[in-house]
Motif scaffolding. Structure first.
Motif: not given
Length: 199
Positions: A77-88
Motif C-alpha cells: 500500500s505504500e511502496f514508495q512515498r514522494h513529497r509531491s506529484h509523481v510524473d513518471d
C-alpha cells in the motif's frame, strides 16, 4: 473516464488502460474487455512488472502502490512515498528495479524482489518529469525542468554525466533498445532531440 496511461502486458496479448479510479484490461486480438480493476486511490500512472503478475500505480496522494494484476488487490500500500506529484515510472528490463520520478526533485529506486529502497536520487535541482533505465540495467537516465539530462549509476547512485537541454519545460525521454541513442522531447513541443548516449 479520462485515460491517463496505457500499457501492454509483457507476456500476454493484453493491454491495460488506467483511468482515475479504474484499470481496464482488454484482449488485444479480440478487443474484448477481460476485467475491470477498482483502484484504492485516484491514479494517473501505470506499469506492469517484468512478469506481468503485478501492476505498479502512481496515485494522487504521491504514493506508489503495487497491485495484483489479476485482481487489483493491493500487495504493497505504500511502496514508495514522494513529497509531491509523481510524473513518471520506469522498470528495468529484467524487472528487478522500479524508479519513480517526482516534482519533489527526487527519484526513488526500489528493488521489486526485496521491497528495499536502493536509492533516493536528488541530483536534479527542479521537478523530474521523465526517467528511463538503460537496456543493460546499469544506468538510470532522467530529465526535468532544470534543463538537464542526468545519467546516474544504478548501483552507486552517483551522477555520471550531466547534459544540457534546450528546454526547461517538462520533457519525455526514450532510449533505443541497444542503448546507443537517447531521445528527448519537451512536452507540448514538436522537437525531438536525439543524442548518442555517453557511457
Amino acid at each position: 473516464g479520462l485515460i491517463h496511461q496505457v500499457r501492454f502486458h509483457p507476456n500476454k496479448p493484453e493491454i491495460a488502460a488506467c483511468t482515475r479510479d479504474r484499470i481496464y484490461v482488454w484482449d488485444v486480438i479480440s478487443g474484448r474487455l477481460l476485467r475491470t480493476l477498482e483502484l484504492p486511490r485516484d491514479a494517473h500512472r501505470l506499469l506492469y512488472d517484468g512478469s506481468g503478475e503485478r501492476m505498479v500505480i502512481a496515485c494522487r496522494d504521491f504514493v506508489v502502490r503495487v497491485l495484483d494484476a489479476q485482481t487489483g488487490k493491493v500487495i504493497d500500500s505504500e511502496f514508495q512515498r514522494h513529497r509531491s506529484h509523481v510524473d513518471d515510472l520506469a522498470i528495468s528490463r529484467d524487472g528487478r528495479y522500479l524508479a519513480s520520478a517526482s516534482r519533489d526533485r527526487r527519484i526513488l529506486v526500489h528493488d521489486l524482489t526485496t521491497g528495499e529502497r536502493l536509492h533516493t536520487l536528488d541530483h536534479h535541482t527542479g521537478p523530474v518529469s521523465s526517467v528511463v533505465f538503460s537496456p543493460d540495467g546499469e544506468r538510470l537516465i532522467s530529465t526535468g525542468v532544470d534543463g538537464t539530462i542526468l545519467i546516474q549509476d544504478l548501483i552507486t547512485g552517483q551522477e555520471l554525466v550531466s547534459l544540457p537541454t534546450q528546454s526547461v519545460r517538462p520533457s519525455l525521454l526514450a532510449i533505443s533498445s541497444d542503448g546507443a541513442s537517447l531521445v528527448h522531447s519537451p512536452l507540448g513541443s514538436s522537437v525531438l532531440q536525439i543524442r548518442k548516449e555517453q557511457r
